[in-house]
Design a protein around this motif. Structure first.
Motif, PDB file in Angstrom:
ATOM      1  N   MET A  20      51.230  72.728  65.894  1.00 13.90           N
ATOM      2  CA  MET A  20      50.235  71.889  65.264  1.00 13.90           C
ATOM      3  C   MET A  20      50.926  70.535  64.776  1.00 13.90           C
ATOM      4  O   MET A  20      52.115  70.518  64.533  1.00 13.90           O
ATOM      5  N   GLY A  21      50.175  69.577  64.681  1.00 16.36           N
ATOM      6  CA  GLY A  21      50.524  68.193  64.390  1.00 16.36           C
ATOM      7  C   GLY A  21      50.477  68.132  62.738  1.00 16.36           C
ATOM      8  O   GLY A  21      50.103  69.240  62.285  1.00 16.36           O
ATOM      9  N   PRO A  22      50.820  67.192  62.260  1.00 15.34           N
ATOM     10  CA  PRO A  22      50.998  66.793  60.691  1.00 15.34           C
ATOM     11  C   PRO A  22      49.918  67.376  60.130  1.00 15.34           C
ATOM     12  O   PRO A  22      48.748  66.753  60.565  1.00 15.34           O
ATOM     13  N   ALA A  23      49.780  68.062  59.141  1.00  9.85           N
ATOM     14  CA  ALA A  23      48.528  68.245  58.229  1.00  9.85           C
ATOM     15  C   ALA A  23      48.309  66.908  57.236  1.00  9.85           C
ATOM     16  O   ALA A  23      49.136  66.508  56.769  1.00  9.85           O
ATOM     17  N   LEU A  24      46.981  66.765  57.244  1.00 13.45           N
ATOM     18  CA  LEU A  24      46.465  65.469  56.292  1.00 13.45           C
ATOM     19  C   LEU A  24      45.508  66.308  55.252  1.00 13.45           C
ATOM     20  O   LEU A  24      44.777  67.234  55.542  1.00 13.45           O
ATOM     21  N   ASP A  37      43.020  55.424  55.123  1.00 11.76           N
ATOM     22  CA  ASP A  37      44.411  55.604  54.727  1.00 11.76           C
ATOM     23  C   ASP A  37      45.248  56.135  55.908  1.00 11.76           C
ATOM     24  O   ASP A  37      46.408  55.914  55.741  1.00 11.76           O
ATOM     25  N   HIS A  38      44.590  57.401  56.394  1.00 12.58           N
ATOM     26  CA  HIS A  38      45.340  58.255  57.094  1.00 12.58           C
ATOM     27  C   HIS A  38      45.014  57.849  58.692  1.00 12.58           C
ATOM     28  O   HIS A  38      45.643  58.679  59.602  1.00 12.58           O
ATOM     29  N   SER A  39      44.412  56.521  58.884  1.00  8.20           N
ATOM     30  CA  SER A  39      44.312  56.251  60.360  1.00  8.20           C
ATOM     31  C   SER A  39      45.327  55.929  61.325  1.00  8.20           C
ATOM     32  O   SER A  39      45.332  56.602  62.510  1.00  8.20           O
ATOM     33  N   ALA A  40      46.745  55.698  60.622  1.00  8.53           N
ATOM     34  CA  ALA A  40      47.605  55.676  61.595  1.00  8.53           C
ATOM     35  C   ALA A  40      48.186  57.100  61.709  1.00  8.53           C
ATOM     36  O   ALA A  40      48.691  57.196  62.958  1.00  8.53           O
ATOM     37  N   ALA A  41      48.254  57.995  61.019  1.00 11.14           N
ATOM     38  CA  ALA A  41      48.848  59.367  61.333  1.00 11.14           C
ATOM     39  C   ALA A  41      47.877  59.779  62.058  1.00 11.14           C
ATOM     40  O   ALA A  41      48.232  60.689  63.281  1.00 11.14           O
ATOM     41  N   ILE A  42      46.455  59.690  62.254  1.00  6.33           N
ATOM     42  CA  ILE A  42      45.484  60.170  63.255  1.00  6.33           C
ATOM     43  C   ILE A  42      45.851  59.899  64.580  1.00  6.33           C
ATOM     44  O   ILE A  42      45.819  60.423  65.457  1.00  6.33           O
ATOM     45  N   ALA A  43      45.931  58.376  64.794  1.00  3.14           N
ATOM     46  CA  ALA A  43      46.221  57.766  65.940  1.00  3.14           C
ATOM     47  C   ALA A  43      47.418  58.247  66.625  1.00  3.14           C
ATOM     48  O   ALA A  43      47.521  58.325  67.845  1.00  3.14           O
ATOM     49  N   ASP A  44      48.557  58.302  65.791  1.00  5.78           N
ATOM     50  CA  ASP A  44      49.723  58.897  66.229  1.00  5.78           C
ATOM     51  C   ASP A  44      49.678  60.345  66.814  1.00  5.78           C
ATOM     52  O   ASP A  44      50.526  60.626  67.955  1.00  5.78           O
ATOM     53  N   ILE A  59      42.575  68.614  58.778  1.00  6.11           N
ATOM     54  CA  ILE A  59      42.488  67.616  57.700  1.00  6.11           C
ATOM     55  C   ILE A  59      41.787  68.674  56.686  1.00  6.11           C
ATOM     56  O   ILE A  59      40.689  69.232  56.957  1.00  6.11           O
ATOM     57  N   THR A  60      42.435  68.535  55.659  1.00  6.70           N
ATOM     58  CA  THR A  60      41.944  69.343  54.305  1.00  6.70           C
ATOM     59  C   THR A  60      41.131  68.449  53.585  1.00  6.70           C
ATOM     60  O   THR A  60      41.614  67.396  52.956  1.00  6.70           O
ATOM     61  N   PHE A  61      39.977  68.830  53.160  1.00 11.67           N
ATOM     62  CA  PHE A  61      39.231  68.108  51.988  1.00 11.67           C
ATOM     63  C   PHE A  61      39.079  68.809  50.574  1.00 11.67           C
ATOM     64  O   PHE A  61      38.699  70.035  50.810  1.00 11.67           O
TER      65      PHE A  61
END
Length: 213
Positions: A20-24, A37-44, A59-61
């Motif tokens: 898994m990639g980084p959790a947001l 705010d998380h767009s850079a992490a999602i794109a990466d 992505i946890t809501f």
């Protein structure tokens, strides 16, 4: 409780060994601002997913109202995709999608689709989140399915039977439709329906959704 509990208890054999990639985390109901705010992490994540052999990003809501009912989950899904559309022109929502049409979202050249797990799903649903008050969106890049295509085809029927045997059946025809828009929100009952989250005003409760196909 976190998404790890879903991974630990699922009958899907591909979940536990997945990379898994980084959790947001989106902490408030202001989904649009926090996703921005998380767009850079999602794109990466999508930029590196294929080379790093990553299988997904969660992505946890945390706002408990966002997935408390099927209607609220439907609204959250639309807000989520509408926000992605504003951030990346390669993401779009079809106006009148059909199940047999090819559709996919893309970020940084990587196709992906979204699977949701939410409190509104009861214990007999494959999307059950084991008592967590939070809603989880699993973003899965197409490259993970390309890597595991042969294994998925070989074990597909066995996986379906395993879920059915423990009272968590899901409709294989709905899961295998060509158009990925139909897979983001799973119906509760009957399971051979689709939830048209892309419509501005949608009857999202069971019995109000239209049949897929």
């Amino acid at each position: 409780m976190s998404f790890d509990e879903i991974v630990r208890k699922t009958l899907c054999p591909f979940a536990k060994p997945s990379r898994m990639g980084p959790a947001l985390t989106v902490t408030t109901a202001d989904v649009e601002r926090e996703l921005g705010d998380h767009s850079a992490a999602i794109a990466d994540f999508f930029r590196t997913a294929r080379e790093a052999r990553l299988d997904g990003m969660v992505i946890t809501f945390e706002d408990e109202t966002l997935g408390a009912s099927l209607a609220s989950l439907t609204r959250l899904t639309r807000r989520f995709f509408e926000t992605l559309c504003t951030l990346w022109p390669s993401v779009y929502i079809q106006d009148s999608p059909e199940p047999d049409e090819t559709w996919y979202a893309m970020i940084e050249g990587e196709r992906f689709f979204v699977v949701s797990f939410a409190p509104c799903y009861p214990e007999h649903s494959p999307r059950y989140n084991h008592g967590s008050p939070h809603t989880y969106f699993l973003l899965q890049p197409a490259s993970t399915f390309e890597r595991h295509a042969e294994a998925i085809d070989r074990r597909r029927q066995r996986i379906h039977r395993a879920f059915t045997a423990v009272g968590k059946p899901y409709d294989a025809q709905l899961a295998n439709v060509e158009n990925d828009m139909f897979k983001s929100v799973m119906p509760i009952a009957p399971i051979d329906r689709h939830i048209p989250w892309w419509e501005a005003a949608v009857p999202a409760e069971p019995g109000g959704a239209r049949r897929a196909g």
